[in-house]
Design an enzyme around this catalytic site. Structure first.
Site, short mmCIF file in Angstrom:
data_model
loop_
_atom_site.label_atom_id
_atom_site.label_comp_id
_atom_site.label_asym_id
_atom_site.label_seq_id
_atom_site.Cartn_x
_atom_site.Cartn_y
_atom_site.Cartn_z
N LEU A 43 -0.71 14.78 21.02
CA LEU A 43 0.14 15.97 20.88
C LEU A 43 -0.39 17.16 21.68
CD1 LEU A 43 0.88 15.63 17.05
CD2 LEU A 43 2.46 15.15 18.94
N TYR A 152 -9.32 29.57 16.62
CA TYR A 152 -8.72 28.85 15.47
C TYR A 152 -7.84 29.80 14.65
CZ TYR A 152 -8.33 25.73 11.41
OH TYR A 152 -7.85 24.95 10.37
N1 LIG Z 1 -10.21 20.66 6.29
C1 LIG Z 1 -10.08 21.96 6.09
O1 LIG Z 1 -10.97 22.61 5.49
C2 LIG Z 1 -8.84 22.68 6.54
C3 LIG Z 1 -8.66 24.00 6.12
C4 LIG Z 1 -7.53 24.71 6.51
C5 LIG Z 1 -6.61 24.08 7.32
N2 LIG Z 1 -6.79 22.79 7.73
C6 LIG Z 1 -5.77 22.21 8.59
O2 LIG Z 1 -5.27 21.02 8.00
C7 LIG Z 1 -4.79 20.14 9.02
C8 LIG Z 1 -5.36 18.77 8.75
O3 LIG Z 1 -6.79 18.85 8.82
P1 LIG Z 1 -7.76 17.79 8.14
O4 LIG Z 1 -8.79 18.58 7.43
O5 LIG Z 1 -6.96 16.77 7.43
O6 LIG Z 1 -8.45 17.20 9.48
P2 LIG Z 1 -8.79 15.73 9.94
O7 LIG Z 1 -9.70 15.93 11.10
O8 LIG Z 1 -9.23 14.90 8.80
O9 LIG Z 1 -7.36 15.18 10.44
C9 LIG Z 1 -6.72 15.70 11.57
C10 LIG Z 1 -5.88 14.60 12.21
O10 LIG Z 1 -5.24 15.17 13.38
C11 LIG Z 1 -5.28 14.20 14.41
N3 LIG Z 1 -5.22 14.81 15.73
C12 LIG Z 1 -6.12 15.63 16.30
N4 LIG Z 1 -5.78 15.90 17.57
C13 LIG Z 1 -4.63 15.23 17.81
C14 LIG Z 1 -3.80 15.08 18.96
N5 LIG Z 1 -4.11 15.67 20.14
N6 LIG Z 1 -2.68 14.33 18.86
C15 LIG Z 1 -2.38 13.70 17.70
N7 LIG Z 1 -3.13 13.80 16.57
C16 LIG Z 1 -4.25 14.54 16.65
C17 LIG Z 1 -6.64 13.51 14.21
O11 LIG Z 1 -6.70 12.25 14.89
C18 LIG Z 1 -6.72 13.39 12.70
O12 LIG Z 1 -6.17 12.19 12.22
C19 LIG Z 1 -5.22 20.77 10.35
O13 LIG Z 1 -4.13 21.43 10.91
C20 LIG Z 1 -6.27 21.78 9.94
O14 LIG Z 1 -6.36 22.85 10.86
C21 LIG Z 1 -7.88 22.07 7.35
#
Ligand SMILES: NC(=O)c1ccc[n+]([C@@H]2O[C@H](COP(=O)([O-])OP(=O)(O)OC[C@H]3O[C@@H](n4cnc5c(N)ncnc54)[C@H](O)[C@@H]3O)[C@@H](O)[C@H]2O)c1
Length: 258
Positions: A43, A152
């Site tokens: 993406l 970010y």
């Molecule tokens: N974990 C936290 O503390 C936290 C806090 C606030 C917000 N978020 C947000 O939640 C969402 C999910 O995060 P998470 O913690 O589950 O992370 P994670 O790293 O476990 O999962 C993220 C997923 O996105 C996919 N991804 C990354 N780049 C990609 C690309 N170029 N094309 C397609 N897929 C891609 C990865 O392969 C992975 O499966 C994110 O948007 C993150 O910014 C997470």
């Protein structure tokens, strides 16, 4: 009737937890991720987003009941612009016709409490102007100037603003498509694992994201809030940022800012 739900980032963390919950309630999930989903896609590129949207619509037979965008990265760099912002907004926009074909379509984006923190206004403005090249130029400047940490928050602030603007733009609310954001605090997923390896970083994060209600969340805690916003029960909520953050946003911004 099982609904067709497109979930980006379905292979890990919040996206994986959501996929499990959706399947358990009988929905059909079309997972989009770099690898291992129903649709493998990058993406971060315009072509990757466009191809993924075409493949997702096709897999859903032209009718997408909900799109939930969980794909994201947190390591400061250009992916803040290409994945977190455009990898969400362009993907969702490309699926609008397939959403409009559904009886009760829903869109939920995963934002972050970080969207309330200091951002790079030029990056945010370029994202909102849908100018990816310019946003990348400003991101490169921020990296060169040692301000990469603002990228970010910039991506998540721009995403929340895009959602609020899009939710009430022609073709969305008036077509019955609510667009909302779920903004987590700190969630225990592979993305946040590094924080806990470094006691100094943990201290910084605990100050930046205070979570007096039940502490760090599990991915399922976030997924359950998404389930509601993506369900038929959400008839009138749109353009909202729902902080599922253990009280971090209320602590940091205080009672006046809502
Ligand atoms: N974990 C936290 O503390 C936290 C806090 C606030 C917000 N978020 C947000 O939640 C969402 C999910 O995060 P998470 O913690 O589950 O992370 P994670 O790293 O476990 O999962 C993220 C997923 O996105 C996919 N991804 C990354 N780049 C990609 C690309 N170029 N094309 C397609 N897929 C891609 C990865 O392969 C992975 O499966 C994110 O948007 C993150 O910014 C997470």
């Amino acid at each position: 009737m099982p609904r067709n739900i497109v979930v980006t980032g379905s292979g890990s963390g919040i996206g994986a937890a959501l996929t499990t919950l959706l399947r358990a309630q009988g929905d059909r999930v079309i997972g989009v991720d770099l690898r291992g989903g129903e649709i493998d896609a990058d993406l971060s590129t315009p072509d990757g987003r466009a191809a993924a949207a075409v493949a997702a619509a096709e897999a859903a037979g032209g009718v997408v009941d909900a799109v939930v965008t969980c794909a994201g990265v947190s390591v400061p760099g250009k992916a803040m612009v290409t994945v977190n912002y455009f990898g969400t907004t362009e993907f969702v926009t490309a699926l609008r016709p397939a959403l409009a074909a559904a009886p009760r379509p829903r869109v939920v984006l995963i934002g972050s409490i970080s969207g309330t923190q200091p951002a790079d206004p030029d990056v945010v403005a370029a994202c909102l102007a849908e100018d990816e090249d310019k946003a990348l130029t400003y991101a490169e400047r921020a990296i060169a100037d040692g301000r990469a940490r603002k990228l970010y928050p910039s991506s998540k602030s721009a995403l929340a603003q895009w959602a609020r603007r899009t939710a009430v733009a022609a073709g969305w609310a008036d077509a019955g498509i609510p667009v909302n954001v779920v903004a987590p605090g700190i969630v225990l997923t592979p993305m946040s694992a590094d924080i806990f390896d470094d006691p100094e970083m943990k201290k910084v994060m605990d100050t930046a994201v205070p979570m007096p209600l039940n502490g760090y969340s599990q991915p399922e805690d976030i997924a359950r809030a998404v389930l509601f916003l993506a369900s038929d029960d959400n008839s009138h909520i749109t353009g909202q940022v729902l902080y599922v953050d253990g009280g971090a946003e209320a602590t940091l911004r205080g009672p006046e800012d809502f």
